[in-house]
Design a protein around this motif. Structure first.
Motif, PDB file in Angstrom:
ATOM      1  N   HIS A   1      62.787 -54.844 129.134  1.00  0.00           N
ATOM      2  CA  HIS A   1      64.236 -54.773 129.350  1.00  0.00           C
ATOM      3  C   HIS A   1      64.642 -55.270 130.733  1.00  0.00           C
ATOM      4  CE1 HIS A   1      64.884 -52.793 125.554  1.00  0.00           C
ATOM      5  NE2 HIS A   1      63.886 -51.980 125.826  1.00  0.00           N
TER       6      HIS A   1
ATOM      7  N   LYS B   1      69.524 -62.733 128.968  1.00  0.00           N
ATOM      8  CA  LYS B   1      69.892 -61.830 127.869  1.00  0.00           C
ATOM      9  C   LYS B   1      70.140 -62.612 126.579  1.00  0.00           C
ATOM     10  CE  LYS B   1      73.437 -58.504 126.792  1.00  0.00           C
ATOM     11  NZ  LYS B   1      74.730 -58.000 127.188  1.00  0.00           N
ATOM     12  N   LEU B   2      70.879 -63.726 126.695  1.00  0.00           N
ATOM     13  CA  LEU B   2      71.189 -64.521 125.509  1.00  0.00           C
ATOM     14  C   LEU B   2      69.925 -65.140 124.901  1.00  0.00           C
ATOM     15  CD1 LEU B   2      74.454 -66.244 126.782  1.00  0.00           C
ATOM     16  CD2 LEU B   2      74.294 -64.554 124.933  1.00  0.00           C
TER      17      LEU B   2
ATOM     18  N   ARG C   1      67.039 -63.909 124.864  1.00  0.00           N
ATOM     19  CA  ARG C   1      66.179 -62.895 124.263  1.00  0.00           C
ATOM     20  C   ARG C   1      66.832 -62.118 123.131  1.00  0.00           C
ATOM     21  NH1 ARG C   1      61.880 -60.895 126.852  1.00  0.00           N
ATOM     22  NH2 ARG C   1      62.524 -58.755 126.511  1.00  0.00           N
ATOM     23  N   GLN C   2      68.148 -62.238 122.974  1.00  0.00           N
ATOM     24  CA  GLN C   2      68.785 -61.293 122.051  1.00  0.00           C
ATOM     25  C   GLN C   2      68.359 -61.484 120.595  1.00  0.00           C
ATOM     26  OE1 GLN C   2      72.993 -61.356 122.496  1.00  0.00           O
ATOM     27  NE2 GLN C   2      73.283 -63.297 121.467  1.00  0.00           N
TER      28      GLN C   2
ATOM     29  N   LEU D   1      65.105 -59.412 120.535  1.00  0.00           N
ATOM     30  CA  LEU D   1      65.028 -58.122 121.236  1.00  0.00           C
ATOM     31  C   LEU D   1      64.861 -56.934 120.283  1.00  0.00           C
ATOM     32  CD1 LEU D   1      65.033 -57.624 124.270  1.00  0.00           C
ATOM     33  CD2 LEU D   1      67.425 -56.991 124.101  1.00  0.00           C
ATOM     34  N   GLU D   2      65.746 -56.876 119.279  1.00  0.00           N
ATOM     35  CA  GLU D   2      65.753 -55.698 118.414  1.00  0.00           C
ATOM     36  C   GLU D   2      64.491 -55.647 117.538  1.00  0.00           C
ATOM     37  OE1 GLU D   2      68.509 -53.882 114.963  1.00  0.00           O
ATOM     38  OE2 GLU D   2      69.533 -55.108 116.467  1.00  0.00           O
TER      39      GLU D   2
END
Ligand code: COA
Length: 259
Positions: free
Chosen positions: A93, A210-211, A213-214, A217-218
């Protein structure tokens, strides 16, 4: 920024935090205290405006030989609150760029943590390996989810089922690292990239990371949790006990008595 563990060293310069794994007499094998120190450093750095980029590296000629097998045999890795998981979560994270500078062996988590760094530079003598099956264990840290996606099913199966060693050029070819440099050059190259990134607009960098990896990520987190449950069970297995004992006794593991 101070490490709570002598075997994890830090240096901050020009808004770049360098975290150095420093236990060369054990090929930088990671103990619980070392994981805990790295988790604390990353969590602190995440909210510290004085840090814009992190470099993760080892000592001369050794990145890390992965989990300390003596620690694992002693049963010290358990539960999601354990230092191993705290470190994994902190890196997974971490909102700012992380660059790995790899020399020599990068075994086990030493390879899989590279999947969670933003850039990885490997020296031409680096040797990678994910020997989890050889140790009676299973993949960790989302690698069973990420590896087929970055290199395809065939190559991921080869590297995880056979647990084969592979060189820096192969790591670059299968997208585990970005660049191969001459022996002794990885940290210098990482510092060049870190200095460049530290000059860039920090919010734009965090947003771009962030973009990027999104999409994973989940589902990556689900895989990490599922693998972690199995990994903990495997650590208590007779197969792992045989493999780790064989390593300590400097003999090949003998799995012939298992079903
Ligand atoms: N855990 C605990 N001790 C380790 C270790 C580890 N992961 N890796 C190395 N060591 C110890 C060795 O037992 C040896 O101890 P000794 O001096 O008391 O004999 C010392 O560190 C030096 O290692 P050695 O194996 O002699 O070095 P090498 O240069 O021949 O090989 C490696 C380096 C990394 C290839 C080899 O040590 C290795 O394969 N280590 C185990 C990797 C592993 O399985 N990690 C766990 C992944 S989950």
């Amino acid at each position: 920024m101070q490490s709570q563990c002598a075997e994890i060293q830090t240096q901050v310069s020009g808004r770049v935090l360098e975290i150095t794994i420093n236990r060369p007499e054990r090929k930088n094998a990671l103990t619980m205290a070392m994981y805990a120190a790295m988790a604390d450093l990353l969590n602190e750095a995440a909210g510290d405006p004085g840090v814009r980029v992190v470099i993760l590296t080892g000592t001369s000629g050794v990145f890390t030989s992965g989990n300390d097998l003596t620690d694992f045999l002693g049963g010290s890795a358990s539960g999601e609150e354990s230092p191993v998981f705290r470190f994994m979560h902190a890196l997974y994270h971490f909102p700012k760029p992380v660059i790995a500078a790899v020399a020599g062996p990068a075994v086990g988590i030493g390879t899989t943590l590279l999947l969670h760094c933003d850039l990885s530079i490997a020296e031409d003598d680096a040797v990678f390996q994910m020997p989890f099956v050889n140790l009676g264990l299973c993949p960790e840290y989302g690698s069973s989810f990420l590896l087929p996606r970055i290199m395809g099913h065939a190559k991921a199966s080869e590297l995880l089922l056979l647990g084969k060693k592979f060189d820096a050029q192969t790591a670059a070819d299968v997208n585990i690292c970005n660049e191969v440099v001459y022996a002794g050059g990885a940290l210098d190259r990482a510092r060049v990239y870190a200095a460049e990134l530290a000059q860039k607009a920090p919010e734009a960098l965090r947003l771009t990371k962030k973009l990027l990896r999104q999409g994973t990520l989940e589902n990556g987190m689900k895989a990490i949790q599922e693998e972690a449950g199995h990994f903990m069970t495997r650590l208590k297995s007779e197969e792992f006990r045989e493999a780790a004992t064989a390593f300590m006794e400097k003999r090949p593991a003998d799995f012939s008595r298992f079903d």
